[in-house]
Write an enzyme that holds these catalytic residues in place. Structure first.
Site, PDB file in Angstrom:
ATOM      1  N   ASP A 144     -11.132   3.083   4.331  1.00 40.80           N
ATOM      2  CA  ASP A 144     -11.504   1.665   4.283  1.00 40.80           C
ATOM      3  C   ASP A 144     -13.012   1.494   4.167  1.00 40.80           C
ATOM      4  O   ASP A 144     -13.493   0.390   3.901  1.00 40.80           O
ATOM      5  CB  ASP A 144     -11.037   0.969   5.568  1.00 40.80           C
ATOM      6  CG  ASP A 144     -10.017  -0.113   5.304  1.00 40.80           C
ATOM      7  OD1 ASP A 144      -9.848  -0.491   4.137  1.00 40.80           O
ATOM      8  OD2 ASP A 144      -9.410  -0.582   6.282  1.00 40.80           O
TER       9      ASP A 144
ATOM     10  N   GLN B 273      -4.889  -1.446   9.685  1.00 45.71           N
ATOM     11  CA  GLN B 273      -4.791  -2.769   9.055  1.00 45.71           C
ATOM     12  C   GLN B 273      -5.435  -3.827   9.951  1.00 45.71           C
ATOM     13  O   GLN B 273      -5.181  -3.882  11.151  1.00 45.71           O
ATOM     14  CB  GLN B 273      -3.306  -3.089   8.794  1.00 45.71           C
ATOM     15  CG  GLN B 273      -3.063  -4.387   8.051  1.00 45.71           C
ATOM     16  CD  GLN B 273      -3.582  -4.369   6.614  1.00 45.71           C
ATOM     17  OE1 GLN B 273      -3.691  -3.334   5.980  1.00 45.71           O
ATOM     18  NE2 GLN B 273      -3.896  -5.541   6.092  1.00 45.71           N
TER      19      GLN B 273
ATOM     20  N   LYS C  19       0.836  -1.206   0.000  1.00 47.29           N
ATOM     21  CA  LYS C  19       0.000   0.000   0.000  1.00 47.29           C
ATOM     22  C   LYS C  19       0.873   1.259   0.000  1.00 47.29           C
ATOM     23  O   LYS C  19       0.615   2.212  -0.745  1.00 47.29           O
ATOM     24  CB  LYS C  19      -0.937  -0.014   1.217  1.00 47.29           C
ATOM     25  CG  LYS C  19      -2.042  -1.063   1.104  1.00 47.29           C
ATOM     26  CD  LYS C  19      -2.792  -1.305   2.406  1.00 47.29           C
ATOM     27  CE  LYS C  19      -3.852  -2.392   2.210  1.00 47.29           C
ATOM     28  NZ  LYS C  19      -4.527  -2.810   3.447  1.00 47.29           N
TER      29      LYS C  19
HETATM   30  N1  GUN Z   1      -6.879  -6.739   5.922  1.00 51.97           N
HETATM   31  C1  GUN Z   1      -7.172  -7.453   4.803  1.00 51.97           C
HETATM   32  N2  GUN Z   1      -7.841  -6.674   3.933  1.00 51.97           N
HETATM   33  C2  GUN Z   1      -7.970  -5.460   4.510  1.00 51.97           C
HETATM   34  C3  GUN Z   1      -8.572  -4.227   4.085  1.00 51.97           C
HETATM   35  O1  GUN Z   1      -9.134  -4.087   2.993  1.00 51.97           O
HETATM   36  N3  GUN Z   1      -8.504  -3.217   4.984  1.00 51.97           N
HETATM   37  C4  GUN Z   1      -7.909  -3.351   6.178  1.00 51.97           C
HETATM   38  N4  GUN Z   1      -7.890  -2.305   6.995  1.00 51.97           N
HETATM   39  N5  GUN Z   1      -7.334  -4.462   6.591  1.00 51.97           N
HETATM   40  C5  GUN Z   1      -7.368  -5.508   5.757  1.00 51.97           C
END
Ligand code: GUN
Length: 292
Positions: free
Chosen positions: A128, A105, A61
């Site tokens: 998110d 996350q 990311k």
């Molecule tokens: N863990 C796995 N996929 C995601 C996501 O799309 N957002 C977040 N915050 N954590 C994740």
């Protein structure tokens, strides 16, 4: 489950995520570059603990942010962090004017109350799309920030000109991160949507009727070829790490039945990251055309 590559006799169209993600990132980079003055979109990623897959996701990311001109900061907290320590980090980011998007996350360590942490994020920075305010907007069809993977799936379907309106869609899985928001997005685009879960009887009776099947369960190889109507579009969101690599929810034999199919890896995954960037640019004040 073995190698997910196409069998040579298969006429399936592979819905590759990378070209669609690159096209979106190119548009975002041009948009960010066109902004005058010191207006730089900023994303903060909060990582609690040392979980290797989570660290790898966060790395990808942060790298993607650089590609389109988004400034990113990463906040690392130990895996012993308390709920109040994570809340303090989120509240500091809520106050920081250089931060337009906040992503915590998931999954969080057991001792951290994830729902409380998500609810503490300023909804205007909720890239998110998991805050109750964002989900409420999604339910009622008001503009807002939409969870990255579901929005990315819609962008991918549009990129490959897969029609949605008037089609039958089956979503396997009802998670807050994927299944539930994706079923709403499909519904808002005039698909007839059926959501199935572990208590659903005889799921194949629904999937065999579907024009679009989305598997978002996290159960390797759950969907066999016999569940799929010949020519249907199949989107595989499931990613499970196994000793032989990343494995989706869809069995390889589906490639011999489906008309179009996302590979794992290289299907939905790149779309999730690119959509996070789109959400960050949107949160920073940009109207984003994701092509969806
Ligand atoms: N863990 C796995 N996929 C995601 C996501 O799309 N957002 C977040 N915050 N954590 C994740």
């Amino acid at each position: 489950m073995t190698d997910a590559g196409p069998p040579p006799e298969s006429g399936v169209v592979w819905l590759l995520g990378r070209p669609a993600a690159e096209a979106l990132k190119k548009r975002l980079a041009a948009q960010v570059a066109s902004w005058s003055g010191p207006r730089v979109p900023g994303l903060a990623v909060v990582l609690v603990g040392e979980d290797p897959p989570s660290r790898a996701y966060v790395r990808s990311k942060v790298k993607a942010c650089r590609e389109v001109g988004i400034a990113s900061v990463q906040i690392n907290l130990p895996d012993t962090a308390s709920t109040s320590a994570v809340l303090s980090a989120v509240e500091a980011l809520n106050r920081d004017p250089a931060v337009h998007g906040i992503l915590v996350q998931l999954p969080l360590p057991r001792q951290v109350d994830a729902a409380q942490v998500i609810a503490a994020i300023n909804p205007a920075k909720d890239v998110d799309g998991l805050h109750p305010d964002s989900l409420g907007r999604l339910v009622s069809g008001r503009p807002g920030l939409v969870p990255c993977t579901p929005r990315g799936v819609m962008t991918l379907l549009d990129y490959y000109h897969i029609p949605v309106a008037g089609r039958r869609a089956v979503v396997l899985g009802r998670s807050a991160l994927v299944g539930l928001p994706l079923s709403l997005l499909l519904l808002h685009r005039d698909a007839s949507v059926t959501v199935l879960h572990r208590q659903s009887p005889r799921p194949w009776e629904q999937t065999q009727q579907a024009d679009i099947v989305v598997a978002a369960v996290g159960h390797p190889g759950l969907v066999p070829g016999a569940w799929i109507r010949p020519g249907a579009t199949v989107v595989d969101v499931g990613i499970t790490r196994t000793p032989s690599g990343l494995v989706g929810d869809v069995s390889p034999e589906v490639a011999g039945v489906a008309g179009a199919l996302t590979p794992v890896p290289g299907g939905v995954g790149p779309m999730t990251v690119a959509t996070l960037l789109a959400n960050t640019v949107q949160a920073a004040g940009g109207a984003v055309d994701v092509g969806a």
